[in-house]
Design a protein around this motif. Sequence first.
Motif, PDB file in Angstrom:
ATOM      1  N   SER B 274      22.649   0.345  -6.463  1.00 42.73           N
ATOM      2  CA  SER B 274      21.646  -0.719  -6.339  1.00 42.73           C
ATOM      3  C   SER B 274      20.948  -0.638  -4.988  1.00 42.73           C
ATOM      4  N   VAL B 275      21.686  -0.226  -3.962  1.00 46.42           N
ATOM      5  CA  VAL B 275      21.069  -0.081  -2.641  1.00 46.42           C
ATOM      6  C   VAL B 275      20.045   1.051  -2.682  1.00 46.42           C
ATOM      7  N   LYS B 276      20.433   2.161  -3.321  1.00 38.62           N
ATOM      8  CA  LYS B 276      19.516   3.295  -3.452  1.00 38.62           C
ATOM      9  C   LYS B 276      18.244   2.869  -4.177  1.00 38.62           C
ATOM     10  N   ARG B 277      18.453   2.128  -5.289  1.00 42.45           N
ATOM     11  CA  ARG B 277      17.305   1.707  -6.091  1.00 42.45           C
ATOM     12  C   ARG B 277      16.392   0.791  -5.278  1.00 42.45           C
ATOM     13  N   TRP B 278      17.040  -0.086  -4.481  1.00 38.50           N
ATOM     14  CA  TRP B 278      16.258  -1.026  -3.686  1.00 38.50           C
ATOM     15  C   TRP B 278      15.370  -0.273  -2.691  1.00 38.50           C
ATOM     16  N   ILE B 279      15.964   0.755  -2.059  1.00 41.10           N
ATOM     17  CA  ILE B 279      15.191   1.543  -1.097  1.00 41.10           C
ATOM     18  C   ILE B 279      14.047   2.269  -1.814  1.00 41.10           C
ATOM     19  N   LYS B 283       9.872   1.991  -1.383  1.00 42.27           N
ATOM     20  CA  LYS B 283       8.978   3.134  -1.197  1.00 42.27           C
ATOM     21  C   LYS B 283       7.882   3.108  -2.249  1.00 42.27           C
ATOM     22  N   ASP B 284       8.316   2.909  -3.538  1.00 42.82           N
ATOM     23  CA  ASP B 284       7.358   2.857  -4.645  1.00 42.82           C
ATOM     24  C   ASP B 284       6.299   1.798  -4.381  1.00 42.82           C
ATOM     25  N   ALA B 285       6.785   0.627  -3.943  1.00 45.01           N
ATOM     26  CA  ALA B 285       5.852  -0.476  -3.711  1.00 45.01           C
ATOM     27  C   ALA B 285       4.807  -0.068  -2.682  1.00 45.01           C
ATOM     28  N   LYS B 286       5.266   0.650  -1.640  1.00 43.86           N
ATOM     29  CA  LYS B 286       4.341   1.076  -0.598  1.00 43.86           C
ATOM     30  C   LYS B 286       3.301   2.065  -1.147  1.00 43.86           C
ATOM     31  N   THR B 287       3.814   3.081  -1.895  1.00 44.96           N
ATOM     32  CA  THR B 287       2.872   4.072  -2.438  1.00 44.96           C
ATOM     33  C   THR B 287       1.928   3.408  -3.429  1.00 44.96           C
ATOM     34  N   ALA B 288       2.492   2.498  -4.259  1.00 44.26           N
ATOM     35  CA  ALA B 288       1.649   1.831  -5.246  1.00 44.26           C
ATOM     36  C   ALA B 288       0.542   1.058  -4.560  1.00 44.26           C
ATOM     37  N   LYS B 289       0.912   0.418  -3.445  1.00 40.83           N
ATOM     38  CA  LYS B 289      -0.066  -0.373  -2.712  1.00 40.83           C
ATOM     39  C   LYS B 289      -1.175   0.542  -2.160  1.00 40.83           C
ATOM     40  N   ALA B 290      -0.713   1.670  -1.616  1.00 37.67           N
ATOM     41  CA  ALA B 290      -1.680   2.622  -1.059  1.00 37.67           C
ATOM     42  C   ALA B 290      -2.608   3.127  -2.171  1.00 37.67           C
ATOM     43  N   ASP B 291      -1.991   3.468  -3.324  1.00 39.06           N
ATOM     44  CA  ASP B 291      -2.780   3.933  -4.464  1.00 39.06           C
ATOM     45  C   ASP B 291      -3.823   2.905  -4.874  1.00 39.06           C
ATOM     46  N   ARG B 292      -3.344   1.646  -4.953  1.00 38.89           N
ATOM     47  CA  ARG B 292      -4.226   0.585  -5.411  1.00 38.89           C
ATOM     48  C   ARG B 292      -5.411   0.432  -4.462  1.00 38.89           C
ATOM     49  N   MET B 293      -5.094   0.516  -3.162  1.00 39.24           N
ATOM     50  CA  MET B 293      -6.167   0.365  -2.188  1.00 39.24           C
ATOM     51  C   MET B 293      -7.177   1.500  -2.324  1.00 39.24           C
ATOM     52  N   ALA B 294      -6.639   2.720  -2.521  1.00 43.41           N
ATOM     53  CA  ALA B 294      -7.527   3.870  -2.684  1.00 43.41           C
ATOM     54  C   ALA B 294      -8.395   3.678  -3.928  1.00 43.41           C
ATOM     55  N   GLU B 295      -7.735   3.212  -5.011  1.00 42.90           N
ATOM     56  CA  GLU B 295      -8.440   3.011  -6.269  1.00 42.90           C
ATOM     57  C   GLU B 295      -9.533   1.959  -6.113  1.00 42.90           C
ATOM     58  N   ASP B 296      -9.158   0.849  -5.473  1.00 44.72           N
ATOM     59  CA  ASP B 296     -10.123  -0.234  -5.258  1.00 44.72           C
ATOM     60  C   ASP B 296     -11.348   0.287  -4.521  1.00 44.72           C
ATOM     61  N   ALA B 297     -11.054   1.090  -3.482  1.00 46.10           N
ATOM     62  CA  ALA B 297     -12.154   1.644  -2.695  1.00 46.10           C
ATOM     63  C   ALA B 297     -13.041   2.481  -3.608  1.00 46.10           C
ATOM     64  N   GLY B 298     -12.398   3.307  -4.472  1.00 46.68           N
ATOM     65  CA  GLY B 298     -13.143   4.151  -5.398  1.00 46.68           C
ATOM     66  C   GLY B 298     -13.987   3.320  -6.353  1.00 46.68           C
ATOM     67  N   ASN B 299     -13.339   2.308  -6.969  1.00 45.54           N
ATOM     68  CA  ASN B 299     -14.058   1.455  -7.919  1.00 45.54           C
ATOM     69  C   ASN B 299     -15.250   0.783  -7.265  1.00 45.54           C
ATOM     70  N   GLY B 300     -15.008   0.344  -6.052  1.00 46.62           N
ATOM     71  CA  GLY B 300     -16.068  -0.340  -5.315  1.00 46.62           C
ATOM     72  C   GLY B 300     -17.330   0.528  -5.257  1.00 46.62           C
ATOM     73  N   LYS B 301     -17.117   1.810  -4.996  1.00 46.29           N
ATOM     74  CA  LYS B 301     -18.254   2.718  -4.911  1.00 46.29           C
ATOM     75  C   LYS B 301     -18.975   2.820  -6.244  1.00 46.29           C
ATOM     76  N   ASP B 302     -18.126   2.974  -7.344  1.00 47.41           N
ATOM     77  CA  ASP B 302     -18.716   3.124  -8.676  1.00 47.41           C
ATOM     78  C   ASP B 302     -19.642   1.958  -9.020  1.00 47.41           C
ATOM     79  N   VAL B 303     -19.129   0.753  -8.702  1.00 41.93           N
ATOM     80  CA  VAL B 303     -19.903  -0.430  -9.056  1.00 41.93           C
ATOM     81  C   VAL B 303     -21.254  -0.412  -8.360  1.00 41.93           C
ATOM     82  N   ARG B 304     -21.179  -0.052  -7.107  1.00 39.08           N
ATOM     83  CA  ARG B 304     -22.433  -0.026  -6.375  1.00 39.08           C
ATOM     84  C   ARG B 304     -23.290   1.130  -6.881  1.00 39.08           C
TER      85      ARG B 304
END
Lengths: 256, 304
Positions: B274-279, B283-304
Motif C-alpha cells: 500500500s505504501v508503494k501504491r501510495w507513492i 507520481k501518477d497524479a503529478k504526471t497527470a497534472k502535467a499532462d492536463r496542463m499541456a493538453e489545456d495549453a494545446g486545446n487553448g490554441k486550437d480554440v483560438r
Amino acid sequence: MSDILEVRGLTKRFGGLAAVSEVDFSVREGGILGLIGPNGAGKTTIFNLITGVYKVTSGTVTFQGKNITDMEPYLIADLGITRTFQNIRLFKNLTVFENVLTACHASASYGLVDSFLRLPRFRREEKALQEKALELLSILGLADRKEAIANGLPYGLQRRLEITRALALDPKLLLLDEPAAGMNPDETEQLMRLIGDIRDRFKLSVLVIEHHMDLVMKLCERIVVLNFGQKLADDEPDGIRGDKRVVEAYLGGGDE
Amino acid sequence: MDAYLEGIIMLSGINLIAVLGLSLLTGFAGLFSFGHAGFMAIGAYSAAIVTTIFKLPFSLGLAASAIVAAGVSWLIGRATLKLKGDYFCIATLGFGEAIRLILDNFQGLGGARGWPGIPPHTALWNILLLDVIGVVLLAHLVRSRHGRNMIAVREEELAAQVAGIDTFRYKMMALVISAAYAGVAGALLGHYMTFIQPKMFSMVKSTELTIIVIFGGLGSISGSVLGAVVLTFLPELLRAVDKWRLVVYGLAVIGIMIGRPRGLMGGFELTPSSVKRWIADRKDAKTAKADRMAEDAGNGKDVR
C-alpha cells in the motif's frame, strides 16, 4: 424445452393489502421473460418472493423442479438464482474488483484455518478466485476500472458492475430489476445487447423487470403483464402489443 | 527499561489484543459492541481458574480464556445476532453489565472484593508475541473469502445475502473470533495485574475499546494498532496535568472525529504494497497534472 422457474398461485399480503395475488408464470430454460406493469403492480415484490427476501403468504416457487418457496436468500443464491436491485446495491466502499471477488466466494471451499495460516489450499483457491473475477471483469468490459471504488463509478457502469457481481455466482437464472432505469437510449441499446450476450455466453435464463418498452419488446421472448398485483396478460410481445386490457392499463393510448 | 514505561507498553499491548478482536467485529463486520469488557472478564477469570486453582501452565490458561469467551459469545450470538444494528448494540451492553454483576455477586471467585494472588505470568515478550500473532492472523483473515464476506455484510447486508453469503453465519464468526481475542486480552491483564476485580471490566472498559477502534479507523488493522498505542499512552503522558487528563483525552478524541471522520487510518492499511501504491499514485497524479496542463495549453490554441 422445460421450464427453469415455475411460479404458481404466488400471493403476498402486507396487512390488508395484497401486493401480489395468485400470480402464475414460468421462465423457459434459456429464455428471457419480461415482467412489466405500472408502478406498484408488484413486480419487485415478486423478485423479493422468488429470492427469499420476503416470505410468501401462499403459493409456490419451483426452480429446476425443486420447491424453493421461503428458503433463505443465500441458499437460493447457492442454487443458482441471483439478482440485481432497482436501487443499485453495491458494496459501495470496495473497489470494482473486490465487489466481484467477494461474490466469487462460492467457487472456493477453503476453511477458516486455511485462511488464518495461508495454507497451500488457500493460496491455490484464492488464485483461482482472482483469475475468475478478472476474467468476468474483462468480459463485461470493466477490467480497466477494476481499482475504482464502486461508489464513484458512473451510473451506467454501476449497473453493469452489479450484473457482473451477480454473474460471479455462476447463476442459472438472472433476475434484473429495471436494469435500464435512468439510462439514455444509447446506453439502453447497449444494455440490451449485453443482456442477450450474457444469456448466450453464460447459458442463462433471464427474468427482467423493465419500463423501457422498446427494450422489453425486442429482448423478451415472452412478457407477463401485472396490474394491482394480478396477472393481466402472459403472451409473446406481439400479442401483448395488441392486448386491449394491457394497452388500457399500462401502455397508454387506448381510445384517446 | 524503565519499569513505568515498560508497564505502559505492556498495557497497550494487552489493550491491542482486545482492540484487534473488536476491530474485526466493528470495523470489518460492521457490528457495534458495548460489551466486550464482558468477554475480557470471562477470559480473565477462566485463565485465573486454570493457573491459580488447577495450577496448570499459563499457555493452557490462555487457551481456556479464548475458548470460554468464544463459547459464551456463541451463545450470546445465537440469542442476539438476529437483532438489527442498534438493538444488537444495546444487547451487548446488557450482556457486558450482566457478566460484571454476576461476578460481583459470585463469592466463589472473590466477588466484588476481587481475586488477588494470580501468578504474574504476563511478560513483555509474551504480550508482544501474541500481538504479532494476533495482527498476522487477523490480516490473513480479512483478506480471505471469509473476511470479504464479513465486509460484504457490513457494506450491504441484503446484497450480501442474494450473493449467497450466509450473513448470520458470518456475523457469528466475527463475534466468536473477536470474543476469543478479548478473552486472551483479559487473561493477560489478569496475570499482569495479579489481581482481578469485576470493576475492571465495566462498561467504561468496553467503551474505551470501541473508542480506540473508531479512533484508529474502522476497517483498518494498522489503524487499530495505532489507536491502541496512542490512546493507552496519551492518558499516561497526561498524568502530569492530572486534573485535566480526561478533558484532554476527550478533546483529542473529538478532534480526531472532526478532523478525520473515518478515524486515523480510515480504511487505509499500512502494508509494504500500500505504501508503494501510495507513492506511485502521487507520481501518477503529478504526471497527470502535467499532462492536463499541456493538453489545456494545446486545446487553448486550437480554440483560438
